[in-house]
Design an enzyme around this catalytic site. Sequence first.
Site, PDB file in Angstrom:
ATOM      1  N   ASN A   9     -18.361 -31.424 -24.684  1.00 50.93           N
ATOM      2  CA  ASN A   9     -18.850 -31.855 -26.144  1.00 50.93           C
ATOM      3  C   ASN A   9     -19.985 -30.893 -26.746  1.00 50.93           C
ATOM      4  OD1 ASN A   9     -19.968 -33.151 -28.153  1.00 50.93           O
ATOM      5  ND2 ASN A   9     -21.248 -34.714 -27.276  1.00 50.93           N
ATOM      6  N   LYS A  11     -20.998 -30.403 -29.305  1.00 50.08           N
ATOM      7  CA  LYS A  11     -22.234 -31.002 -30.475  1.00 50.08           C
ATOM      8  C   LYS A  11     -22.234 -30.072 -31.472  1.00 50.08           C
ATOM      9  CE  LYS A  11     -24.381 -33.332 -26.407  1.00 50.08           C
ATOM     10  NZ  LYS A  11     -25.487 -33.924 -26.065  1.00 50.08           N
ATOM     11  N   HIS A  94     -20.906 -42.025 -29.037  1.00 47.79           N
ATOM     12  CA  HIS A  94     -21.883 -41.019 -28.370  1.00 47.79           C
ATOM     13  C   HIS A  94     -23.197 -41.815 -28.764  1.00 47.79           C
ATOM     14  CE1 HIS A  94     -24.404 -37.746 -27.120  1.00 47.79           C
ATOM     15  NE2 HIS A  94     -23.277 -37.110 -26.249  1.00 47.79           N
ATOM     16  N   GLU A  96     -25.816 -40.052 -29.298  1.00 44.20           N
ATOM     17  CA  GLU A  96     -26.604 -39.340 -30.676  1.00 44.20           C
ATOM     18  C   GLU A  96     -26.009 -39.998 -31.683  1.00 44.20           C
ATOM     19  OE1 GLU A  96     -25.514 -35.392 -29.178  1.00 44.20           O
ATOM     20  OE2 GLU A  96     -26.996 -35.818 -27.740  1.00 44.20           O
ATOM     21  N   GLU A 166     -23.125 -42.224 -19.944  1.00 46.23           N
ATOM     22  CA  GLU A 166     -23.991 -41.413 -20.292  1.00 46.23           C
ATOM     23  C   GLU A 166     -25.409 -41.925 -20.578  1.00 46.23           C
ATOM     24  OE1 GLU A 166     -22.010 -37.453 -22.163  1.00 46.23           O
ATOM     25  OE2 GLU A 166     -22.512 -38.877 -23.764  1.00 46.23           O
ATOM     26  N   GLY A 172     -29.352 -33.941 -21.930  1.00 48.89           N
ATOM     27  CA  GLY A 172     -30.226 -32.823 -22.696  1.00 48.89           C
ATOM     28  C   GLY A 172     -31.522 -32.706 -21.956  1.00 48.89           C
ATOM     29  N   SER A 211     -26.745 -33.927 -18.640  1.00 45.06           N
ATOM     30  CA  SER A 211     -27.296 -33.134 -17.441  1.00 45.06           C
ATOM     31  C   SER A 211     -26.548 -32.394 -16.233  1.00 45.06           C
ATOM     32  CB  SER A 211     -28.636 -33.166 -17.214  1.00 45.06           C
ATOM     33  OG  SER A 211     -29.816 -33.238 -18.332  1.00 45.06           O
TER      34      SER A 211
HETATM   35  P1  13P Z   1     -25.943 -32.687 -21.601  1.00 46.08           P
HETATM   36  O1  13P Z   1     -24.665 -32.098 -20.774  1.00 46.08           O
HETATM   37  O2  13P Z   1     -26.472 -31.426 -22.373  1.00 46.08           O
HETATM   38  O3  13P Z   1     -26.849 -33.423 -20.963  1.00 46.08           O
HETATM   39  O4  13P Z   1     -25.350 -33.617 -22.624  1.00 46.08           O
HETATM   40  C1  13P Z   1     -24.404 -34.620 -22.223  1.00 46.08           C
HETATM   41  C2  13P Z   1     -23.684 -35.034 -23.195  1.00 46.08           C
HETATM   42  O5  13P Z   1     -24.371 -35.706 -24.386  1.00 46.08           O
HETATM   43  C3  13P Z   1     -22.375 -34.999 -23.519  1.00 46.08           C
HETATM   44  O6  13P Z   1     -21.607 -35.836 -24.533  1.00 46.08           O
END
Ligand code: 13P
Length: 253
Positions: A9, A11, A94, A96, A166, A172, A211
């Site tokens: 992803n 982003k 997601h 976010e 997740e 992150g 992560s």
């Molecule tokens: P990270 O791998 O940067 O923690 O992000 C995970 C994520 O949100 C994948 O959709």
Amino acid sequence: MRRPLVAGNWKLNGSRASNRALLEGLTAGLAGLSTEVMACPPYVYLAEAVATAEDSGLLIGAQDVAEQASGAYTGEVSAAMLRDVGCTHVIVGHSERRTLFGDTDERVAAKFSAAKAAGLVPVLCVGESLAEREAGTTEAVVARQVAAVLDAVGPQGLDGAILAYEPVWAIGTGRTASPEQAQAVHRGIRDQLAAADARIGTETRILYGGSVKGANAAELFAMQDIDGGLIGGASLDAQEFLTICQAAAGRDS
Ligand code: 13P
């Protein structure tokens, strides 16, 4: 046997030039990998990513989709449009989108339905916040998020779909769930799906995200109910991402 999948992803990152370099790095390293591999660039780069990935086996997915099919919804992109440019998958729900852009359980279910109706494979994300984990409500929160979609589309609507656990506190942050923590939630999701339909419970792939890196991927993917990963930051580096893909392929052998 559930075939492992590793999805990147991206982003809100990258440029045309950096995407091309990343995709070329990925496609060069894919040959012979038994795992499915997917990249999810931002909308505007999808068509070009599909062209760059052509014949490599790399799947291209989108990061979100409109719940509506068409009409006066300025700024939205429909599932049929994603199909039209060659996407096969789309992430829905997601964290976010849920926390920053107000996607409710109901809207996530509507997006899931829209994706299915257009022939896309939805990748449904679920996960608890740190406060919810500390309050001991992880299972209930995740079960509620899964139930919202199950109730909307029925167990058969999950056929072929992908789930991704997740934990919000692991995204992150560099703080990953332990393999045992992740496995416990994955098991709970699988049991919930199996209670609705045994085959869906057995066959649905459940990815872990939060992560994941080359250094911790193998121990996560060694768990019985972790069928691959949804990768954020580490998916922006071709070598790091391919190391994660190799760890998932190891699960298969
Ligand atoms: P990270 O791998 O940067 O923690 O992000 C995970 C994520 O949100 C994948 O959709």
